[in-house]
Design an enzyme around this catalytic site. Structure first.
Site, PDB file in Angstrom:
ATOM      1  N   ASN A 149      13.097 -10.597  11.507  1.00 23.45           N
ATOM      2  CA  ASN A 149      13.735  -9.188  11.491  1.00 23.45           C
ATOM      3  C   ASN A 149      13.802  -8.541  12.694  1.00 23.45           C
ATOM      4  O   ASN A 149      14.559  -7.640  12.876  1.00 23.45           O
ATOM      5  CB  ASN A 149      13.476  -8.628  10.191  1.00 23.45           C
ATOM      6  CG  ASN A 149      12.094  -7.977  10.204  1.00 23.45           C
ATOM      7  OD1 ASN A 149      11.157  -8.388  10.815  1.00 23.45           O
ATOM      8  ND2 ASN A 149      12.002  -6.905   9.606  1.00 23.45           N
ATOM      9  N   GLU A 247       0.735  -7.625   8.867  1.00 23.23           N
ATOM     10  CA  GLU A 247       1.700  -6.577   8.549  1.00 23.23           C
ATOM     11  C   GLU A 247       2.772  -7.474   7.625  1.00 23.23           C
ATOM     12  O   GLU A 247       3.102  -8.209   7.986  1.00 23.23           O
ATOM     13  CB  GLU A 247       2.388  -6.046   9.862  1.00 23.23           C
ATOM     14  CG  GLU A 247       1.340  -5.181  10.555  1.00 23.23           C
ATOM     15  CD  GLU A 247       1.136  -3.915   9.675  1.00 23.23           C
ATOM     16  OE1 GLU A 247       1.618  -3.543   8.726  1.00 23.23           O
ATOM     17  OE2 GLU A 247       0.183  -3.352  10.328  1.00 23.23           O
ATOM     18  N   CYS A 281      11.138  -3.974   7.205  1.00 19.74           N
ATOM     19  CA  CYS A 281       9.768  -3.673   6.390  1.00 19.74           C
ATOM     20  C   CYS A 281       9.577  -2.257   5.702  1.00 19.74           C
ATOM     21  O   CYS A 281       8.973  -2.052   4.826  1.00 19.74           O
ATOM     22  CB  CYS A 281       8.441  -4.228   6.898  1.00 19.74           C
ATOM     23  SG  CYS A 281       8.305  -3.483   8.365  1.00 19.74           S
ATOM     24  N   GLU A 459      -1.390  -1.492  14.349  1.00 19.09           N
ATOM     25  CA  GLU A 459      -0.831  -2.034  15.525  1.00 19.09           C
ATOM     26  C   GLU A 459      -0.276  -0.725  16.361  1.00 19.09           C
ATOM     27  O   GLU A 459      -0.163   0.196  15.883  1.00 19.09           O
ATOM     28  CB  GLU A 459       0.357  -3.064  15.316  1.00 19.09           C
ATOM     29  CG  GLU A 459      -0.136  -4.154  14.395  1.00 19.09           C
ATOM     30  CD  GLU A 459       1.025  -5.376  14.479  1.00 19.09           C
ATOM     31  OE1 GLU A 459       1.051  -6.005  15.552  1.00 19.09           O
ATOM     32  OE2 GLU A 459       1.803  -5.552  13.635  1.00 19.09           O
TER      33      GLU A 459
HETATM   34  P1  NAD Z   1       7.596 -15.157   6.581  1.00 16.75           P
HETATM   35  O1  NAD Z   1       6.517 -15.079   5.911  1.00 16.75           O
HETATM   36  O2  NAD Z   1       8.363 -16.301   5.828  1.00 16.75           O
HETATM   37  O3  NAD Z   1       7.458 -15.760   8.086  1.00 16.75           O
HETATM   38  C1  NAD Z   1       6.614 -15.037   9.030  1.00 16.75           C
HETATM   39  C2  NAD Z   1       6.087 -16.189  10.055  1.00 16.75           C
HETATM   40  O4  NAD Z   1       5.306 -16.918   9.486  1.00 16.75           O
HETATM   41  C3  NAD Z   1       7.171 -17.155  10.771  1.00 16.75           C
HETATM   42  O5  NAD Z   1       6.850 -17.149  11.962  1.00 16.75           O
HETATM   43  C4  NAD Z   1       7.071 -18.293   9.949  1.00 16.75           C
HETATM   44  O6  NAD Z   1       7.342 -19.310  10.603  1.00 16.75           O
HETATM   45  C5  NAD Z   1       5.555 -18.260   9.773  1.00 16.75           C
HETATM   46  N1  NAD Z   1       4.849 -19.027   8.814  1.00 16.75           N
HETATM   47  C6  NAD Z   1       5.461 -19.517   7.802  1.00 16.75           C
HETATM   48  N2  NAD Z   1       4.724 -20.363   6.642  1.00 16.75           N
HETATM   49  C7  NAD Z   1       3.563 -20.405   7.482  1.00 16.75           C
HETATM   50  C8  NAD Z   1       2.351 -21.067   7.401  1.00 16.75           C
HETATM   51  N3  NAD Z   1       1.993 -21.924   6.306  1.00 16.75           N
HETATM   52  N4  NAD Z   1       1.375 -21.105   8.216  1.00 16.75           N
HETATM   53  C9  NAD Z   1       1.631 -20.277   9.325  1.00 16.75           C
HETATM   54  N5  NAD Z   1       2.847 -19.651   9.616  1.00 16.75           N
HETATM   55  C10 NAD Z   1       3.556 -19.658   8.666  1.00 16.75           C
HETATM   56  O7  NAD Z   1       8.373 -14.039   6.586  1.00 16.75           O
HETATM   57  P2  NAD Z   1      10.003 -13.779   7.379  1.00 16.75           P
HETATM   58  O8  NAD Z   1      10.828 -14.238   6.160  1.00 16.75           O
HETATM   59  O9  NAD Z   1      10.044 -14.255   8.610  1.00 16.75           O
HETATM   60  O10 NAD Z   1      10.010 -12.119   7.535  1.00 16.75           O
HETATM   61  C11 NAD Z   1      10.297 -11.214   6.418  1.00 16.75           C
HETATM   62  C12 NAD Z   1       9.089 -10.630   5.923  1.00 16.75           C
HETATM   63  O11 NAD Z   1       8.340  -9.874   7.148  1.00 16.75           O
HETATM   64  C13 NAD Z   1       9.251  -9.521   4.851  1.00 16.75           C
HETATM   65  O12 NAD Z   1       8.446  -9.678   3.840  1.00 16.75           O
HETATM   66  C14 NAD Z   1       9.074  -8.203   5.605  1.00 16.75           C
HETATM   67  O13 NAD Z   1       8.648  -6.920   5.105  1.00 16.75           O
HETATM   68  C15 NAD Z   1       7.831  -8.522   6.675  1.00 16.75           C
HETATM   69  N6  NAD Z   1       7.857  -7.639   7.919  1.00 16.75           N
HETATM   70  C16 NAD Z   1       6.997  -6.663   7.559  1.00 16.75           C
HETATM   71  C17 NAD Z   1       6.727  -6.101   8.874  1.00 16.75           C
HETATM   72  C18 NAD Z   1       5.432  -4.887   9.133  1.00 16.75           C
HETATM   73  O14 NAD Z   1       5.198  -4.390  10.034  1.00 16.75           O
HETATM   74  N7  NAD Z   1       4.939  -4.536   7.895  1.00 16.75           N
HETATM   75  C19 NAD Z   1       7.682  -5.854   9.843  1.00 16.75           C
HETATM   76  C20 NAD Z   1       8.739  -7.024   9.915  1.00 16.75           C
HETATM   77  C21 NAD Z   1       8.713  -7.822   8.787  1.00 16.75           C
END
Ligand code: NAD
Length: 478
Positions: A149, A247, A281, A459
């Site tokens: 995102n 995060e 997020c 962060e």
């Molecule tokens: P996601 O958890 O599906 O993926 C995040 C990353 O993790 C991707 O690069 C993905 O390929 C990787 N990943 C997936 N499975 C994995 C595994 N088994 N081992 C290691 N890596 C793996 O999240 P998303 O759909 O890309 O992003 C949306 C989420 O991110 C939402 O929940 C949002 O709230 C959160 N987010 C949080 C913040 C924050 O700072 N708190 C900021 C932006 C987004």
């Protein structure tokens, strides 16, 4: 179509597979083909980062400063082109895309400065004649795993401090946004980072991400993404005794009190809940509104939503771009169905929209008559969907705001100094906003949450040093 390769051990490396990068505003538009690494390539990148660590960790601060500064300058000079690429692959509006790219430039600039400001502390010992010195040293090889995102800003706020403090990097971006990641990597590489100090490994989470988590040569993992994946990261890192930082999600409340300036409250709600298609997020997915202003607030928000243009992210005049992909769209629509089934009133929107080109367009959805236990008020939807919860007074509003497993950002709209101050102190969140949207932060101050939203050090800003360095205490008898 040329394939964009991964960057491993100082060279562009062909992937095991390739993937199409598809524009969510127009699914007929393929932005490019991007490599997908396999496990072996991820391990190669980790080995390269390990081998590069001794030299990079001892490199001069001028060299590190200059490289980060150069990255910042190029990003800034190309902000329009990179912003366009970001909007084309992620679906946020062009203004938001360019804004995010500028943010990335500012972050690299900030950490270029931090390299020069690295300092320690010298103290007297409790034992006479001995000196005590505290210094910060790099952690080692840092695995960086990012979500889709914020395809440029989040990688920037992890890569910049990692390199600034002398760590080497294995960067695994989200599958949906390889274009921005590749462009950023290309800039970093050309800025002169030595062989192996920075590696780009695009690929699947379960393959590349998993390799990073389970390799003992990776010293620390910084992760932003969903709670479900965050838990996997935590479990793997604990098993390996790696340092880690998470995060994750949010269910951020915006409290609106009777005494609020209605115009400000409506702007905060609409911006916080629906801009960037609600895919932040820090999005205000829960609008907690006191009785006296409730009806006026709902009417004014609805009126504003009617005027918002949902269309192609690159089109002038678009306020809200498409949802990122079919999977996220299905999730948003299924939560809209859940809200209805739970008895909430769909006061506005929630319809799938058709535009000139085929894309994942969804009308922003506003629920009213919602209660705290409804799933739409407890689970992160991550789309343009918000719900209004009616409460009788400030005390009930504060309790409702805190009644969530998350704790990232929490906002209040009020003209009362008393309630604003009380809320600042008692909101259970890492970030509190008064008369401002819950989303929208500065880059030189800490970012992060509490409870189920975050784990580990904050962060951004100077607090980033907590994660990317380790403290050494040295005793010397001169
Ligand atoms: P996601 O958890 O599906 O993926 C995040 C990353 O993790 C991707 O690069 C993905 O390929 C990787 N990943 C997936 N499975 C994995 C595994 N088994 N081992 C290691 N890596 C793996 O999240 P998303 O759909 O890309 O992003 C949306 C989420 O991110 C939402 O929940 C949002 O709230 C959160 N987010 C949080 C913040 C924050 O700072 N708190 C900021 C932006 C987004």
């Amino acid at each position: 179509m040329t394939i964009h390769h991964n960057f491993i051990a100082g060279r562009w490396a062909e992937g095991a597979e390739a993937q199409d990068n598809v524009n969510p505003s127009n699914t007929g538009d393929v932005i490019g083909e991007y490599a997908r690494a396999d496990r072996e390539q991820a391990l190669e990148a980790i080995a390269a980062a390990r081998a590069a660590f001794p030299a990079w960790s001892r490199s001069g601060i001028q060299q590190r400063h200059d490289i980060l500064q150069k990255v910042s300058s190029e990003i800034l000079a190309r902000k329009d082109e990179l912003g366009r690429l970001l909007s084309r692959e992620e679906g946020k509006t062009l203004g938001e895309g360019v804004g995010e790219v500028m943010r990335a430039a500012q972050i690299f600039d900030f950490f270029a400065g931090e390299v020069l400001r690295l300092s320690g502390e010298k103290l007297a010992s409790t034992r006479p004649g001995i000196d005590v010195e505290l210094t910060r040293e790099p952690v080692g090889v840092v695995g960086i795993i990012t979500p889709w995102n914020f395809p440029v800003a989040i990688p920037a706020w992890k890569i910049a401090p990692a390199l600034a403090y002398g760590n080497t990097v294995v960067f695994k971006p989200a599958e949906l946004v390889p274009g921005s990641a590749w462009a950023l990597a290309d800039i970093i590489v050309r800025a002169g980072v030595p062989e192996g100090a920075f590696n780009l490994v695009m690929g699947r989470g379960a393959v590349v991400g998993d390799a990073i988590l389970n390799d003992p040569r990776v010293d620390a993992v910084t992760f932003t993404g969903s709670v479900a994946t965050g838990k996997k990261v935590a479990a793997a890192c604990v098993g390996q005794m790696k340092k880690f930082q998470l995060e994750m999600g949010g269910k951020n409340p915006l409290v609106v009190l009777d005494d609020a300036d209605l115009g400000i409250a409506v702007d905060c709600a609409v911006n916080g809940a629906f801009f960037s298609t609600g895919q932040r997020c820090t999005a205000s997915s829960r609008l907690v509104v006191t009785d006296g202003i409730h009806d006026r607030f709902v009417a004014a928000v609805t009126e504003k939503l009617k005027g918002l243009v949902v269309d192609d992210a690159l089109k002038a005049g678009t306020h809200i771009g498409p949802v990122v992909d079919q999977g996220q769209l299905d999730q948003d629509i299924s939560y809209i169905d859940i809200g209805r089934e739970e008895g909430a009133t769909l006061a506005f929107g929630g319809e799938r929209l058709n535009r000139e080109n085929p894309g994942f367009y969804l009308q922003p959805a506003l629920f009213t008559d919602t209660t705290p236990e409804m799933r739409i008020n407890r689970e992160e939807i991550f789309g343009p969907v918000a719900s209004v919860q009616r409460v009788k007074d400030y005390e009930e509003a504060l309790a409702a705001a805190n009644d969530t497993p998350f704790g990232l950002s929490s906002g209040i709209c009020t003209t009362s100094l008393k309630y604003a101050s009380h809320f600042r102190r008692n909101a259970e969140a890492g970030m509190v906003m008064v008369n401002l949207p819950t989303a929208g932060v500065d880059y030189h101050v800490p970012f992060g949450g509490r409870k189920g939203s975050s784990y580990g050090p904050r962060e951004q800003g100077r607090y980033a040093a907590e994660f990317y360095t380790t403290v050494k205490t040295a005793y010397t008898l001169p």
